[in-house]
Design an enzyme around this catalytic site. Structure first.
Site, mmCIF file in Angstrom:
data_model
loop_
_atom_site.group_PDB
_atom_site.id
_atom_site.type_symbol
_atom_site.label_atom_id
_atom_site.label_comp_id
_atom_site.label_asym_id
_atom_site.label_seq_id
_atom_site.Cartn_x
_atom_site.Cartn_y
_atom_site.Cartn_z
ATOM 1 N N SER A 43 0.874 -1.174 0.000
ATOM 2 C CA SER A 43 0.000 0.000 0.000
ATOM 3 C C SER A 43 0.912 1.225 0.000
ATOM 4 O O SER A 43 1.230 1.809 1.023
ATOM 5 C CB SER A 43 -0.945 0.002 1.206
ATOM 6 N N HIS A 154 -3.103 -6.269 2.448
ATOM 7 C CA HIS A 154 -2.164 -7.295 2.924
ATOM 8 C C HIS A 154 -2.794 -8.663 3.127
ATOM 9 O O HIS A 154 -2.133 -9.587 3.589
ATOM 10 C CB HIS A 154 -1.525 -6.861 4.256
ATOM 11 N N GLN A 162 -6.315 -2.042 7.332
ATOM 12 C CA GLN A 162 -5.186 -2.904 6.964
ATOM 13 C C GLN A 162 -4.538 -3.598 8.160
ATOM 14 O O GLN A 162 -4.113 -4.743 8.061
ATOM 15 C CB GLN A 162 -4.157 -2.031 6.247
ATOM 16 N N GLU A 163 -4.455 -2.897 9.298
ATOM 17 C CA GLU A 163 -3.674 -3.452 10.411
ATOM 18 C C GLU A 163 -4.358 -3.247 11.758
ATOM 19 O O GLU A 163 -4.736 -2.123 12.093
ATOM 20 C CB GLU A 163 -2.284 -2.794 10.446
ATOM 21 N N GLU A 206 2.135 -9.595 6.820
ATOM 22 C CA GLU A 206 2.926 -9.153 7.975
ATOM 23 C C GLU A 206 2.809 -10.119 9.146
ATOM 24 O O GLU A 206 3.096 -9.777 10.296
ATOM 25 C CB GLU A 206 2.522 -7.724 8.365
ATOM 26 N N ASP A 241 -3.787 0.723 11.677
ATOM 27 C CA ASP A 241 -3.431 1.456 10.460
ATOM 28 C C ASP A 241 -4.581 1.223 9.505
ATOM 29 O O ASP A 241 -4.780 0.109 9.014
ATOM 30 C CB ASP A 241 -2.109 0.925 9.884
ATOM 31 N N GLU A 284 -3.047 5.152 12.601
ATOM 32 C CA GLU A 284 -2.196 5.565 11.476
ATOM 33 C C GLU A 284 -3.065 5.750 10.231
ATOM 34 O O GLU A 284 -3.998 4.972 10.001
ATOM 35 C CB GLU A 284 -1.156 4.462 11.248
ATOM 36 N N ASP A 309 1.570 8.229 7.641
ATOM 37 C CA ASP A 309 2.408 7.355 6.809
ATOM 38 C C ASP A 309 2.371 7.884 5.371
ATOM 39 O O ASP A 309 3.227 8.672 4.970
ATOM 40 C CB ASP A 309 1.885 5.912 6.920
ATOM 41 N N LYS A 334 9.708 5.253 7.399
ATOM 42 C CA LYS A 334 10.077 4.110 6.554
ATOM 43 C C LYS A 334 11.202 4.594 5.651
ATOM 44 O O LYS A 334 10.957 5.425 4.760
ATOM 45 C CB LYS A 334 8.893 3.716 5.672
ATOM 46 N N HIS A 362 8.675 -1.194 9.401
ATOM 47 C CA HIS A 362 9.001 -2.131 8.320
ATOM 48 C C HIS A 362 8.121 -1.821 7.103
ATOM 49 O O HIS A 362 7.315 -0.899 7.120
ATOM 50 C CB HIS A 362 8.739 -3.569 8.784
ATOM 51 N N ARG A 363 8.225 -2.616 6.031
ATOM 52 C CA ARG A 363 7.283 -2.616 4.925
ATOM 53 C C ARG A 363 6.616 -3.993 4.881
ATOM 54 O O ARG A 363 7.104 -4.946 5.482
ATOM 55 C CB ARG A 363 7.986 -2.375 3.573
ATOM 56 N N SER A 364 5.524 -4.084 4.123
ATOM 57 C CA SER A 364 4.864 -5.394 4.052
ATOM 58 C C SER A 364 5.718 -6.409 3.291
ATOM 59 O O SER A 364 5.676 -7.604 3.567
ATOM 60 C CB SER A 364 3.481 -5.261 3.425
ATOM 61 N N LYS A 385 7.140 -0.578 14.508
ATOM 62 C CA LYS A 385 6.054 -1.381 13.938
ATOM 63 C C LYS A 385 6.716 -2.383 13.003
ATOM 64 O O LYS A 385 7.273 -2.008 11.977
ATOM 65 C CB LYS A 385 5.117 -0.430 13.187
#
Ligand code: PGA
Ligand code: ZN
Length: 422
Positions: A43, A154, A162-163, A206, A241, A284, A309, A334, A362-364, A385
């Site tokens: 994303s 994800h 998403q999270e 993730e 997020d 987020e 983000d 990031k 991190h990134r996915s 994260k």
């Protein structure tokens, strides 16, 4: 020591945690040799620096041979012979050679692989761990934001957000925080399997579970159940997020959740309701990256952490605009969004100067590279994260933090004395 010369730089194409190509770069001096690997998002913010991909048939167009070539044939000759301890000069030479706004000429992936590998080799040349090289006085071990239920881009379920993350607090050490997080993750696995069946415990990019849920409150309910089974009600806070580019319609300016469409102000009410029901400490990207109105309203009205983000993409210039407009009170950091260590550190410093929190992320699409664990400690950021307590590329960062905590007798776990809101 003031000067250590770069003697060699070499990059190659390797795979990330989704099995897509990425770059690994080796940097050598006469004293040391370290490598760095570049992560990749799914994303992706529209203003992120550009990852150079080959296109064509190979790896479904995702090859990075051009970017690798740029490192080996353009960046290496430029930097061999330079002082590895001068990160600013290393990064500025690459930026000059790239000479674009978004690093599209050499590729942000090419540039970051070298920038990060130089920092790692510099630290190693001085026989220091990366976090000590970046900040000799760092002492804070961050609270992990553990993404234990995955949705959005994800996962293959119908959750819009998403999270869904947990943040372990009121424990003495990071080691204990990791245990609380991991136990909750495994308890959640039992709870999900009972309610939704075996397929609910498949994991997303993730490492979080991707159960077939639809209602936005279901993930909270299930996690609360797991917490209660373990007696961890006072040890876990929620973070989310939303990553709304996945459920935002640019044409109508509306957000779709389930069968309903929301304006930004209506969505704010959804968040307000969630915050009043569950112990949500951090949200987020609650709104689409250009919805400054939504971001400013939520920052003002909800007394919690609002993390930017996609709206900031770790770019000091975009962060400056955000600060002026009163959006967010935290920056998601990031390094591959911006592409160099120097600019990422600048963004973090700018955030701190303006009393914004920093969450290192991190990134996915990740790799076994653990540099972000060191960076989170070096910045005294207090938050990282980096996914669930599952999947090697996520756990690698948590394991690295265990080691850093062990190495530093006087370190403090950022979530140690957390004031639990009543
Ligand atoms: P990404 O997701 O790495 O796919 O962008 C992480 C995030 O949105 O924070
Ligand atoms: Zn995000």
């Amino acid at each position: 020591m003031d000067e250590i010369i770069i003697t060699n730089i070499k990059a190659r194409e390797v795979l990330d945690s989704r099995g897509n190509p990425t770059i690994e770069c080796d940097v050598k001096t006469d004293l040391a040799f370290e490598s760095a690997l570049v992560p990749s998002g799914a994303s992706v913010g529209e203003k992120e620096a550009i990852e150079l991909r080959d296109g064509g048939k190979r790896y479904h167009g995702k090859g990075v041979e051009k970017a690798v070539k740029n490192v080996n044939e353009k960046i290496a000759p430029l930097l061999i012979g330079e002082n590895i301890l001068d990160q600013k000069k290393i990064d500025s030479l690459m930026l000059k050679a790239d000479n674009t706004e978004n690093k599209s000429h050499l590729g942000a992936n090419a540039i970051l692989s070298v920038s990060l590998a130089c920092a790692r080799t510099a630290a190693s040349s001085l026989r220091l761990p990366l976090y000590k090289y970046l900040n000799p006085n760092s002492s804070v071990i961050p609270i992990p934001l553990m993404n234990i239920i995955n949705g959005g881009a994800h996962a293959g379920n119908s959750l819009e957000f998403q999270e869904f993350m947990i943040m372990p607090v009121n424990v003495e050490t990071f080691k204990e925080a990791l245990r609380v997080g991991s136990e909750t993750y495994h308890e959640l696995k039992i709870v999900l399997k009972e309610k939704y069946g075996k397929s609910a415990i498949n994991v997303g990019d993730e490492g979080g579970f991707a159960p077939p849920m639809k209602d936005i409150e279901e993930p909270f309910e299930m996690i609360v159940k797991a917490e209660e089974n373990l007696g961890y009600e006072k040890n876990l806070m929620f973070a989310i997020d939303a990553a709304p580019s996945y459920f935002y319609d640019k044409k109508t300016g509306k957000y779709t959740i389930g069968s309903k469409k929301y304006t930004n102000m209506e969505l704010l009410e959804v968040y307000r309701e969630l915050v009043s029901k569950y112990n949500i400490l951090s949200i987020e990207d609650p709104f689409y990256e250009e919805d400054y109105e939504g971001f400013a309203a939520i920052t003002k009205e909800l007394n919690i952490q609002i993390v930017g983000d996609d709206i900031f993409v770790t770019d000091p210039e975009l962060l400056k605009i955000g600060i002026k407009k009163g959006v967010c009170n935290a920056l998601l950091l990031k390094i591959n969004q911006i592409g160099t260590m120097t600019e990422a550190m600048e963004a973090a410093e700018l955030a701190f100067r303006n009393k914004y929190n920093v969450v290192v992320s991190h990134r996915s699409g990740e790799t076994e590279d653990t540099s972000i664990a060191d960076i989170s400690v070096a910045l005294d950021a207090g938050q990282i994260k980096t996914g669930a307590t599952c999947r090697g590329e996520r756990v690698a960062k948590y394991n690295r933090l265990l080691k850093i905590e062990e190495e530093n007798e006087h370190s403090i776990y950022a979530g140690k004395k957390f004031k639990y809101p009543t």
